[in-house]
Design a protein around this motif. Structure first.
Motif, PDB file in Angstrom:
ATOM      1  N   LEU A 134       4.274  10.122  -6.865  1.00  0.00           N
ATOM      2  CA  LEU A 134       5.243  10.376  -7.929  1.00  0.00           C
ATOM      3  C   LEU A 134       4.541  10.942  -9.161  1.00  0.00           C
ATOM      4  N   ALA A 135       3.391  10.360  -9.504  1.00  0.00           N
ATOM      5  CA  ALA A 135       2.618  10.873 -10.638  1.00  0.00           C
ATOM      6  C   ALA A 135       2.202  12.324 -10.381  1.00  0.00           C
ATOM      7  N   TRP A 136       1.795  12.623  -9.153  1.00  0.00           N
ATOM      8  CA  TRP A 136       1.440  14.009  -8.813  1.00  0.00           C
ATOM      9  C   TRP A 136       2.657  14.920  -8.903  1.00  0.00           C
ATOM     10  N   ASP A 137       3.815  14.449  -8.441  1.00  0.00           N
ATOM     11  CA  ASP A 137       5.030  15.262  -8.506  1.00  0.00           C
ATOM     12  C   ASP A 137       5.421  15.576  -9.953  1.00  0.00           C
ATOM     13  N   LEU A 138       5.062  14.675 -10.846  1.00  0.00           N
ATOM     14  CA  LEU A 138       5.349  14.887 -12.265  1.00  0.00           C
ATOM     15  C   LEU A 138       4.269  15.718 -12.953  1.00  0.00           C
ATOM     16  N   GLY A 139       3.246  16.123 -12.180  1.00  0.00           N
ATOM     17  CA  GLY A 139       2.200  16.997 -12.710  1.00  0.00           C
ATOM     18  C   GLY A 139       1.044  16.283 -13.364  1.00  0.00           C
ATOM     19  N   HIS A 140       0.826  15.019 -13.033  1.00  0.00           N
ATOM     20  CA  HIS A 140      -0.256  14.244 -13.642  1.00  0.00           C
ATOM     21  C   HIS A 140      -1.304  13.843 -12.605  1.00  0.00           C
ATOM     22  N   LEU A 141      -2.496  13.487 -13.091  1.00  0.00           N
ATOM     23  CA  LEU A 141      -3.572  12.892 -12.292  1.00  0.00           C
ATOM     24  C   LEU A 141      -4.111  13.820 -11.203  1.00  0.00           C
ATOM     25  N   PHE A 142      -4.152  15.111 -11.464  1.00  0.00           N
ATOM     26  CA  PHE A 142      -4.638  16.065 -10.473  1.00  0.00           C
ATOM     27  C   PHE A 142      -6.148  16.280 -10.518  1.00  0.00           C
TER      28      PHE A 142
ATOM     29  N   HIS B 158       0.830  -1.205   0.000  1.00  0.00           N
ATOM     30  CA  HIS B 158       0.000   0.000   0.000  1.00  0.00           C
ATOM     31  C   HIS B 158       0.867   1.258   0.000  1.00  0.00           C
ATOM     32  N   HIS B 159       1.923   1.248   0.787  1.00  0.00           N
ATOM     33  CA  HIS B 159       2.811   2.408   0.845  1.00  0.00           C
ATOM     34  C   HIS B 159       3.523   2.606  -0.492  1.00  0.00           C
ATOM     35  N   MET B 160       3.915   1.522  -1.140  1.00  0.00           N
ATOM     36  CA  MET B 160       4.571   1.612  -2.443  1.00  0.00           C
ATOM     37  C   MET B 160       3.615   2.192  -3.486  1.00  0.00           C
ATOM     38  N   LEU B 161       2.383   1.701  -3.511  1.00  0.00           N
ATOM     39  CA  LEU B 161       1.412   2.207  -4.480  1.00  0.00           C
ATOM     40  C   LEU B 161       1.072   3.674  -4.210  1.00  0.00           C
ATOM     41  N   GLY B 162       0.967   4.029  -2.924  1.00  0.00           N
ATOM     42  CA  GLY B 162       0.745   5.433  -2.585  1.00  0.00           C
ATOM     43  C   GLY B 162       1.916   6.301  -3.019  1.00  0.00           C
ATOM     44  N   GLY B 163       3.110   5.772  -2.894  1.00  0.00           N
ATOM     45  CA  GLY B 163       4.296   6.499  -3.344  1.00  0.00           C
ATOM     46  C   GLY B 163       4.293   6.693  -4.850  1.00  0.00           C
ATOM     47  N   LEU B 164       3.847   5.686  -5.595  1.00  0.00           N
ATOM     48  CA  LEU B 164       3.746   5.822  -7.047  1.00  0.00           C
ATOM     49  C   LEU B 164       2.697   6.868  -7.428  1.00  0.00           C
ATOM     50  N   ARG B 165       1.602   6.904  -6.666  1.00  0.00           N
ATOM     51  CA  ARG B 165       0.562   7.907  -6.903  1.00  0.00           C
ATOM     52  C   ARG B 165       1.129   9.310  -6.659  1.00  0.00           C
TER      53      ARG B 165
END
Length: 134
Positions: free
Chosen positions: A95-103, A86-93
């Motif tokens: 990461l996507a936000w840090d890259l400016g996606h999925l907002f 769960h923590h890994m998947l949250g981290g990937l989520r």
């Protein structure tokens, strides 16, 4: 405190607490992400204990393996597996936000639900496959 400080303090809005907000999936997943991060500390200590026991010899390994192999130990290790995934998947989520996606609000909400559903699914799959191998 002077009268002007007291007056300005009374007119400012108070910061709302968690009880004021309606829980939404992204908020709950943020809280759970923090909790799983803390839980990973304990699980990593248990994993380290198991590795040290394996390196210490068969007698001590049998003791530690008996504790971690009990129903309670397996429950803790199942929880550790879920927290890790769960923590890994949250981290990937994140990461996507840090890259400016999925907002977008609806996309972020779907990603929060997907994190929860996928973490449970992957945890169960790992444990089922592990049981089949053993």
């Amino acid at each position: 405190m002077s009268a002007s400080q007291s007056a300005s303090r009374g007119s400012r809005p108070l910061s709302p607490h968690l009880q004021i907000y309606k829980p939404i999936p992204t908020m709950v997943m943020s809280i759970v992400h923090r909790i799983t991060g803390v839980a990973l500390y304990g699980g990593t200590l248990l994993f380290g204990w198991w590795l040290i026991a394996a390196a210490s010899g068969p007698e001590y390994y049998a003791v530690v393996n008996g504790i971690l192999g009990s129903w309670f130990g397996l429950l803790v290790m199942f929880g550790f597996t879920w927290a890790l995934i769960h923590h890994m998947l949250g981290g990937l989520r994140h990461l996507a936000w840090d890259l400016g996606h999925l907002f977008d609000k609806h996309v972020a909400t779907r990603m929060a639900w997907a994190t929860l559903i996928l973490s449970v699914t992957l945890t169960v799959a790992i444990w089922v496959i592990g049981a089949m191998v053993l």
